[in-house]
Enzyme design. Structure first.
Site, PDB file in Angstrom:
ATOM      1  N   HIS B 126       0.837  -1.208   0.000  1.00  0.00           N
ATOM      2  CA  HIS B 126       0.000   0.000   0.000  1.00  0.00           C
ATOM      3  C   HIS B 126       0.875   1.262   0.000  1.00  0.00           C
ATOM      4  O   HIS B 126       0.690   2.162  -0.823  1.00  0.00           O
ATOM      5  CB  HIS B 126      -0.900  -0.021   1.242  1.00  0.00           C
ATOM      6  CG  HIS B 126      -1.704   1.228   1.426  1.00  0.00           C
ATOM      7  ND1 HIS B 126      -3.039   1.310   1.085  1.00  0.00           N
ATOM      8  CD2 HIS B 126      -1.367   2.461   1.910  1.00  0.00           C
ATOM      9  CE1 HIS B 126      -3.478   2.528   1.345  1.00  0.00           C
ATOM     10  NE2 HIS B 126      -2.482   3.246   1.865  1.00  0.00           N
ATOM     11  N   GLU B 127       1.832   1.309   0.892  1.00  0.00           N
ATOM     12  CA  GLU B 127       2.643   2.533   1.024  1.00  0.00           C
ATOM     13  C   GLU B 127       3.487   2.780  -0.222  1.00  0.00           C
ATOM     14  O   GLU B 127       3.676   3.925  -0.642  1.00  0.00           O
ATOM     15  CB  GLU B 127       3.535   2.455   2.265  1.00  0.00           C
ATOM     16  CG  GLU B 127       2.769   2.400   3.579  1.00  0.00           C
ATOM     17  CD  GLU B 127       1.740   3.515   3.743  1.00  0.00           C
ATOM     18  OE1 GLU B 127       1.929   4.605   3.186  1.00  0.00           O
ATOM     19  OE2 GLU B 127       0.721   3.268   4.436  1.00  0.00           O
ATOM     20  N   HIS B 130       1.783   4.741  -2.753  1.00  0.00           N
ATOM     21  CA  HIS B 130       1.918   6.193  -2.564  1.00  0.00           C
ATOM     22  C   HIS B 130       3.279   6.674  -3.063  1.00  0.00           C
ATOM     23  O   HIS B 130       3.387   7.698  -3.734  1.00  0.00           O
ATOM     24  CB  HIS B 130       1.808   6.564  -1.086  1.00  0.00           C
ATOM     25  CG  HIS B 130       0.435   6.375  -0.502  1.00  0.00           C
ATOM     26  ND1 HIS B 130      -0.704   6.825  -1.119  1.00  0.00           N
ATOM     27  CD2 HIS B 130       0.037   5.786   0.671  1.00  0.00           C
ATOM     28  CE1 HIS B 130      -1.759   6.532  -0.358  1.00  0.00           C
ATOM     29  NE2 HIS B 130      -1.338   5.896   0.722  1.00  0.00           N
ATOM     30  N   HIS B 136      -5.197   7.433  -2.298  1.00  0.00           N
ATOM     31  CA  HIS B 136      -6.099   6.384  -1.803  1.00  0.00           C
ATOM     32  C   HIS B 136      -7.218   6.106  -2.793  1.00  0.00           C
ATOM     33  O   HIS B 136      -7.709   7.003  -3.466  1.00  0.00           O
ATOM     34  CB  HIS B 136      -6.687   6.793  -0.450  1.00  0.00           C
ATOM     35  CG  HIS B 136      -5.711   6.604   0.663  1.00  0.00           C
ATOM     36  ND1 HIS B 136      -5.687   7.392   1.789  1.00  0.00           N
ATOM     37  CD2 HIS B 136      -4.701   5.711   0.815  1.00  0.00           C
ATOM     38  CE1 HIS B 136      -4.719   6.989   2.593  1.00  0.00           C
ATOM     39  NE2 HIS B 136      -4.101   5.966   2.020  1.00  0.00           N
TER      40      HIS B 136
END
Lengths: 86, 427
Positions: B126-127, B130, B136
């Site tokens: 997930h990170e 980014h 998101h």
């Protein structure tokens, strides 16, 4: 639906602001939010989280706000841009 | 998915774990391996490579990974067990860009059930989304949903969900070894001409493409379609017109009723590649050139108020949402939940410099947004809602192989109008 406690409302407003659903408070003036603005922010949050869009701080919404999550905002508005620039 | 508007301009990035979790059951080697697999999950979809940098050698890696507690000198202090788990900084030129921080006070685990702690691999994937430029996502199965969704399974076999693949490939293109090749789509080819009717029959009067004022303009699989009345022109990705002479609407779009003689707006739906043609208060859905069963549909099915028609429709790659414009207002439609987002319609002047009631809006092959009206167009850089300086520009010379309309003496006119001219076979 039982009324959320004052603490829950306060935490929710903080949560909605932190994750970009409500505008950040202005440093030089007190912030006054209309019930409509808050309801819209809750609705957008509920849609984002896949919850039923009630616009109310119901149990499911409060529970979702307490879930572990990433620190970054969900709505990258002006707040997100300012943070990135800084 | 949603894009942040920033991405890396290189295809090879370096990473390093600067500080490891203290008191975790995970060894440093396991942590490094999990980071490697989490980055690879993104890299394989877009053809990017991630190399672990040696400590204190050469320049700083783009992605520096830290396990930190509480306030750790950025804008996002951690809060102990639970609550916030991690964050990362979007791509850019700042030293902190791409850096990824995990809360060291979480119980980081790997390959265990939820009750044992938080799966480091799932959070790292997930990170790193980014760190590569994704924001998101609200899509139900996306790894970029902001909430922790439990372990992500075996890191060596992990593959990104479709929403995330689509998002990252918007930023970096598709990798040569992407494990999920899209099925080859049937190319759009003009239909065979009916016998005895030459395609460029000089007897049929056609509109002048250089006079602008199109009913609709859409980018369909890289080609820009310009609709005017029952005709349309196609501009190839190379910038060449398929033909200076327009094609007939009903010979191409099979199943479009004969009474539909103008297309108000058109766009290609990115989620499934369907092509939507809008006319009046209805729209028709095509797969390739064939009309789908169930058409036409009413605009009210898209959440627009009854009685509305649309001037322009487009899907913005920045967030994958569909924008429907009418006059000075626009609605934002979410394909995932199939309804208009709350708070809409909004005023079109939020698109700074855009004309009201545009003929149509479309996305160029490099991600720019183009508003068209009359004989002019306005360009918005990818992700920007401010028209570029110098807009509007004349569209004829830039798009349709038309001469610039320079001031001065009028161009000499042909002695006969095109309608009456007699054409030789080679002319």
């Amino acid at each position: 639906t039982p009324e959320p406690s004052a603490q829950d409302v306060s935490l929710s407003v903080d949560w909605l602001t932190r994750y970009g659903y409500l505008p950040p408070p202005h440093p030089a003036q007190a912030q006054l939010q209309s019930p409509e603005q808050l309801r819209d922010a809750i609705k957008i949050m509920q849609r984002f989280a896949g919850l039923k869009e009630t616009g109310l701080m119901d149990e499911a919404t409060l529970a979702t706000m307490k879930k572990p999550r990433c620190s970054l905002p969900d709505v990258l508005g002006v707040a997100g841009l300012v943070r990135r620039r800084r | 998915y949603a894009l942040t508007g920033s991405f890396w301009k290189k295809k090879q990035l370096f990473w390093r774990v600067r500080s490891f979790p203290q008191g975790s059951a995970l060894s440093q080697d396991i942590v490094r391996n999990l980071m490697h697999y989490a980055l690879t999950a993104w890299g394989t979809e877009v053809g990017m490579t991630f190399q672990e940098a040696e400590p204190r050698v050469g320049t700083e890696p783009e992605i520096l990974i830290d396990f930190a507690r509480a306030y750790h000198k950025d804008s996002y202090p951690f809060d102990g067990p639970g609550g916030t788990l991690a964050h990362a900084f979007f791509p850019g030129d700042h030293p902190i860009s791409g850096d990824t921080h995990f809360d060291d006070e979480e119980v980081w685990t790997f390959g265990e059930s939820d009750s044992g702690g938080t799966d480091l691999f799932a959070v790292a994937v997930h990170e790193f989304g980014h760190a590569l430029g994704l924001a998101h996502s609200s899509a139900p199965n996306s790894i970029m949903r902001p909430f922790y969704q439990g372990p992500a399974g075996d890191p060596s076999k992990y593959r990104l969900p479709p929403d995330d693949r689509e998002g990252i490939q918007q930023l970096y293109g598709k990798g040569p070894n992407s494990p999920h090749p899209e099925p080859t789509r049937k190319p759009l080819v003009p239909p065979p001409q009916p016998p005895g009717q030459p395609p460029d029959s000089p007897s049929a009067p056609v509109p002048d493409r250089c006079s602008g004022n199109f009913d609709a303009i859409a980018n369909i699989r890289g080609e820009v379609f310009f609709f005017k009345g029952p005709w349309f022109w196609r501009l190839q990705p190379s910038g060449q017109l398929v033909s200076p002479r327009p094609a007939k609407l009903h010979r191409f779009w099979e199943g479009l009723p004969e009474h539909v003689v103008t297309v108000d707006a058109a766009y290609s739906r990115p989620s499934d590649g369907r092509i939507l043609l809008f006319s009046g208060r209805q729209f028709w859905v095509f797969q390739d050139r064939q009309l789908e069963a169930g058409s036409p549909k009413l605009l009210t099915e898209l959440g627009l108020p009854p009685g509305e028609v649309v001037d322009a429709v487009f899907s913005w790659p920045q967030n994958g949402k569909t924008y429907l414009i009418r006059g000075e207002q626009y609605w934002r439609f979410d394909e995932a939940v199939h309804s208009v987002d709350p708070g809409y319609p909004k005023n079109l002047n939020l698109w700074e410099g855009a004309p009201s009631a545009p003929d149509d809006v479309t996305i160029g092959n490099k991600g720019d947004t183009y508003f068209f009206k009359g004989t002019e167009y306005w360009r918005f850089a990818p992700g920007s809602v401010v028209a570029e300086p110098g807009s509007p520009h004349p569209m004829g010379p830039d798009w349709l192989d038309c001469p610039p309309s320079a001031p001065g003496p009028p161009a000499p006119r042909p002695s006969k109008s095109p309608r009456n001219c007699q054409c030789e076979i080679n002319q």
